[in-house]
Design a protein around this motif. Structure first.
Motif, PDB file in Angstrom:
ATOM      1  N   THR A   6     -49.962 -54.367  51.693  1.00 15.59           N
ATOM      2  CA  THR A   6     -50.027 -55.456  52.663  1.00 15.59           C
ATOM      3  C   THR A   6     -51.180 -55.197  53.604  1.00 15.59           C
ATOM      4  O   THR A   6     -51.472 -54.055  53.947  1.00 15.59           O
ATOM      5  CB  THR A   6     -48.712 -55.562  53.464  1.00 15.59           C
TER       6      THR A   6
ATOM      7  N   ASN B 248     -50.403 -61.497  61.369  1.00 16.25           N
ATOM      8  CA  ASN B 248     -49.461 -61.557  60.258  1.00 16.25           C
ATOM      9  C   ASN B 248     -49.969 -60.663  59.138  1.00 16.25           C
ATOM     10  O   ASN B 248     -51.129 -60.254  59.126  1.00 16.25           O
ATOM     11  CB  ASN B 248     -49.277 -62.986  59.755  1.00 16.25           C
TER      12      ASN B 248
ATOM     13  N   ASN C 281     -41.830 -62.357  57.759  1.00 19.29           N
ATOM     14  CA  ASN C 281     -42.854 -62.430  56.707  1.00 19.29           C
ATOM     15  C   ASN C 281     -43.632 -63.720  56.914  1.00 19.29           C
ATOM     16  O   ASN C 281     -43.485 -64.383  57.945  1.00 19.29           O
ATOM     17  CB  ASN C 281     -42.234 -62.339  55.300  1.00 19.29           C
ATOM     18  N   GLN C 282     -44.437 -64.080  55.921  1.00 22.95           N
ATOM     19  CA  GLN C 282     -45.267 -65.263  56.059  1.00 22.95           C
ATOM     20  C   GLN C 282     -44.460 -66.535  56.256  1.00 22.95           C
ATOM     21  O   GLN C 282     -44.950 -67.500  56.836  1.00 22.95           O
ATOM     22  CB  GLN C 282     -46.157 -65.422  54.818  1.00 22.95           C
TER      23      GLN C 282
END
Length: 831
Positions: free
Chosen positions: A103, A141, A504-505
């Motif tokens: 990530t 993010n 999360n997204q």
């Protein structure tokens, strides 16, 4: 048999000798496949390998090894190769690489190019994932890719498409679409100019820069911009409050930098309570807003103040034929800035034609003569801002201001008496003074890609002093016939701690904790005797939580809850709220529903002469209940690069309304309820730098109080069935022309609240503006002319009539006129 055993012994012995033979390596840049073939010939070793694969690896060694296993292990060390021995054959193969999903963090801030001003709530699309910056203008993010295709947009700025990489904190600079410099030409960009509608139910986001080109752009540009939006009532020119979707007095609120503005408009209609120089952007929540918003049952207008130029000092000066306005921006180091703004009128703005006084009980008697009203206004804004390189934001913002209105009227009359004529002089003195003070401190920090937090402290204070004195002079003997002195104060202290968790997204959670303290005071003396004396203090603790999750690619669910615990009544109020957003292509559909409570009540006070006044009070004291409401909103929007169509429908039910009935013999609290429903249609088109938009609002607001003679709902004082608006902006380079037209079907003007008798008059108003911009080497500016109410239409102002008793038998009507034909010439200079 003996021969076979002998042969087997010789073979095993030779293998053992080979295994124990020393391996010599002396090579430079020799391909690995060739080295192994050489070993096979010299040491009788057996290999199996991919010849093409091993030819890619060059070996340089000068070493001796005691065994073949040690030799091959050392040669393959550091290479993406491994081996396995099977029946004295060395099998060499490529290593299996297990790839773990990595990530990558993408973080940064969106700022205005040239000033470094952070742009909160900007829209960002990262590899087709959409997010919004926070109030600091920052975003953060994690993604499964290290290269990001980013599209950034903010209302009133050119869109920016770029490619970013992770591990860095990025500053994305957006160029304003209105830069005021004709020689700067930006091409191949899409301009988001004035308004954004349809992102959420009942939400309108406004770029205040557009207001600089609208009629009356000077001191009242905030209200001039708001009133042209669908669902914001413009008819009646309400001087004290905003009517959003039929909201009653005091149920909609305005907040500037987090503190409350208890009255958006001052007594003069051309001056708004917020200095336009200090405004960056405006959010209008007409209804159906989520759990993170304050506790009001009408609508909420959030005004975000500018943070100041961190790159260079600047000075702005504005003057028109009513007021002067100035703003100074000073960078402090590279990360801080200080901005101050000051306004005041430089002569009495109101003329004698702005106020009319006539006698109600016996209108054929002598007319009143009155002097020019004495009116003064001034306010001051100060704001300090610190912006860290990592996106941290700290600011302190303060506002202080007020206005003072005095009206003096008199009349002389002569009565024939047998013993001579009797001369009588009657005098009326009316005074109203308001003060608004507010301050806030904010600190926001992003701790990681998954967590950010902010703390905001705010204070606001508002007071209104109102007095009426009536005198009669007979034979040089002056006597006080009637007097009324009223004071209303409200104070609010608030702290809010908000936390955002990015799971999360597709999943965000917001949680916060607030503490709010309110104090109110309402006192009134009638003929020097105390008539009303109400003081209230209340504090409450608020917890709110909200979960936003993408159920599918284009479907987003927002579910939240807001829990209030007022300490003075010790009763928990729970407000669930939910919203759905669906965005297939260029369309956007929204739905929201929720419960709402309001703990600060602007209660109405009505006396036996049908005079209605309003005062702030804390719900839960002296039989004044806490307001409750339920909202349901459905909306749809269609948006392209230069076209916008939106439709909002709403239904609101309000309960626990109060009206203080004040008769000479007795007083009591009347309970009421109301309902509002309707729709807004909004259409906007941009073309070649020009803009035109129109809106239509159809609505109904009805109310019922228990003092009514029947059970039937009646039209509320703020009810208006139809309102139509159209506005246009023409951009001719250094010349900007604009015009707007507003039509309203009118409010019920009650002559008798008990018998439900009223009149209704249409509202019509045309405003125009022409602005010329200029620029020299050292400064820039503009000269403009606005004409308000171009056709000089005789309109009625909402809630403008005041019935004032001058004694126990006679009453006069004070009528503050709506906007007449008013030319405004202004000069604006920027250094």
């Amino acid at each position: 048999m003996n021969k076979f055993i002998l042969l087997l012994f010789i073979t095993l012995s030779s293998v053992q000798i080979v295994a124990q033979e020393e391996i010599e390596v002396n090579c430079t840049d020799k391909p690995l496949n060739e080295l192994l073939i050489e070993w096979r010939e010299l040491y009788n070793m057996q290999f199996s390998f991919d010849d093409e694969l091993l030819s890619q690896f060059l070996i340089t060694k000068l070493e001796s090894y005691a065994s073949a296993d040690l030799a091959i292990s050392d040669i393959l060390k550091g290479l993406p190769l491994s081996y396995q021995k099977n029946n004295n054959t060395y099998i060499v193969f490529k290593k299996k690489i297990i790839v773990h999903a990595s990530t990558y963090l993408l973080s940064g801030k969106v700022i205005e190019k040239g000033t470094g001003e952070p742009l909160p709530f900007s829209h960002i699309e990262v590899n087709e994932y959409q997010t919004i910056t926070d109030i600091k203008g920052t975003f953060s993010n994690t993604f499964n890719d290290s290269v990001f295709y980013v599209k950034t947009s903010h209302l009133g700025y050119y869109k920016l498409d770029t490619i970013l990489i992770g591990t860095h904190f990025h500053s994305i600079e957006l160029t304003p679409s209105f830069v005021g410099l004709p020689e700067i030409k930006v091409t191949n960009n899409i301009v988001e100019k004035s308004a954004q509608v349809g992102e959420k139910s009942g939400l309108i986001k406004l770029n205040h820069q557009i207001a600089e080109y609208l009629p009356g752009n000077g001191d009242n540009s905030v209200f001039n911009l708001l009133k042209l939006q669908p669902g914001v009532t413009a008819s009646g020119e309400n001087p004290n409050d905003l009517i959003l979707w039929g909201s009653s007095e005091g149920t909609s609120i305005v907040q500037f930098d987090g503190f409350t503005i208890w009255g958006l408009k001052n007594l003069n209609d051309n001056i708004s309570a917020v200095n336009p120089y200090m405004v960056k952007s405006i959010d209008i929540n007409k209804g159906g807003y989520d759990a993170t918003y304050s506790d009001f049952i009408g609508g909420i207008v959030d005004i975000y103040g500018r943070n100041g130029n961190r790159l260079k000092p600047s000075f702005h000066f504005f003057i028109n034929n009513q007021t002067i306005n100035s703003m100074l921006e000073l960078p402090i180091g590279k990360k801080s800035s200080l901005v101050t703004a000051y306004r005041q009128n430089y002569y009495d703005l109101l003329s004698s034609n702005d106020v009319h006084i006539q006698e109600v009980n016996n209108i054929d008697r002598f007319n009143w003569d009155y002097n020019r009203p004495d009116y003064t206004f001034k306010d001051l804004n100060i704001k300090y801002t610190f912006q860290g390189d990592n996106g941290d934001l700290f600011y302190i913002s303060a506002l202080g201001g007020g206005d003072d209105l005095k009206i003096n009227a008199q009349r002389d009359s002569t009565y024939n008496r047998p013993n001579g004529n009797l001369s009588i002089r009657e005098k009326l003195d009316v005074s109203e003074k308001t003060n608004q003070v507010g301050a806030s401190a904010f600190y926001g920090k992003t701790f990681s890609s998954a967590y950010s937090s902010s703390l905001k402290l705010s204070y606001s204070f508002y007071d209104n002093d109102y007095s009426v004195y009536s005198y009669r002079t007979i034979r040089d003997n002056e006597r006080l016939r009637y007097s009324r002195d009223a004071t209303n104060e409200i104070q609010e202290i608030k702290g809010d701690w908000q936390n955002l968790f990015q799971i999360n997204q597709n999943h965000d959670i917001t949680a916060g904790l607030s503490f709010i303290q309110n104090n109110t005071m309402l006192k009134e003396q009638l003929n020097n005797a105390t008539n009303i004396d109400l003081i209230s203090h209340a504090s409450r603790v608020v917890f709110y939580a909200q979960d936003e999750v993408n159920l599918m690619k284009d479907l987003r669910l927002t579910a939240g809850i807001r829990v209030n615990y007022p300490t003075h009544i010790k009763n928990t109020n729970i407000d669930p709220r939910i919203a759905l957003s669906y965005k297939p292509g260029l369309f956007k559909f929204n739905a929201s529903w929720g419960f709402y409570h309001q703990f600060i009540v602007r209660t109405s006070i009505m006396d036996e002469d049908n005079r209605i006044r309003y005062a702030w009070y804390v719900g839960g004291y002296n039989n004044v209940p806490i307001l409750k409401s339920q909202h349901a909103v459905l909306s749809a929007a269609y948006t392209t690069n230069n076209f916008l169509f939106s439709l909002d429908t709403y239904y609101k039910e309000n309960s626990n309304l109060t009206r203080y009935i004040q008769f000479s013999q007795a007083s009591y609290i009347s309970d009421g309820q109301s309902k509002s429903y309707g729709l807004d249609v909004y259409v906007k088109k941009d073309f070649n730098g020009h803009s035109i938009w129109t809106s239509y609002s159809l609505g109904r607001t009805e109310e019922w109080y228990d003092y009514y003679t029947d059970e039937t709902y009646r039209r509320a004082p703020q009810d208006q069935t139809h309102e139509f608006k159209i506005a246009g902006l023409l951009n001719l380079g250094s010349i900007h022309a604009s015009a707007s037209y507003i039509y309203g079907s009118g409010f019920p003007l009650f002559t008798d609240n008990i018998k439900y008798e009223y009149d209704e008059q249409d509202y019509n108003r045309v405003d125009i503006s022409l602005i010329y911009q200029f620029k020299s080497q050292h400064f820039g500016g503009e000269i403009g002319l606005s004409i308000l109410n171009l056709l000089n239409t005789d309109n009625v102002k909402y809630n403008s009539f005041q019935l004032l008793p001058i004694d126990e038998f006679n009453t006069v009507l004070v009528n503050e006129e709506a906007m007449k034909f008013t030319p405004l010439l202004h000069l604006k200079i920027k250094f």
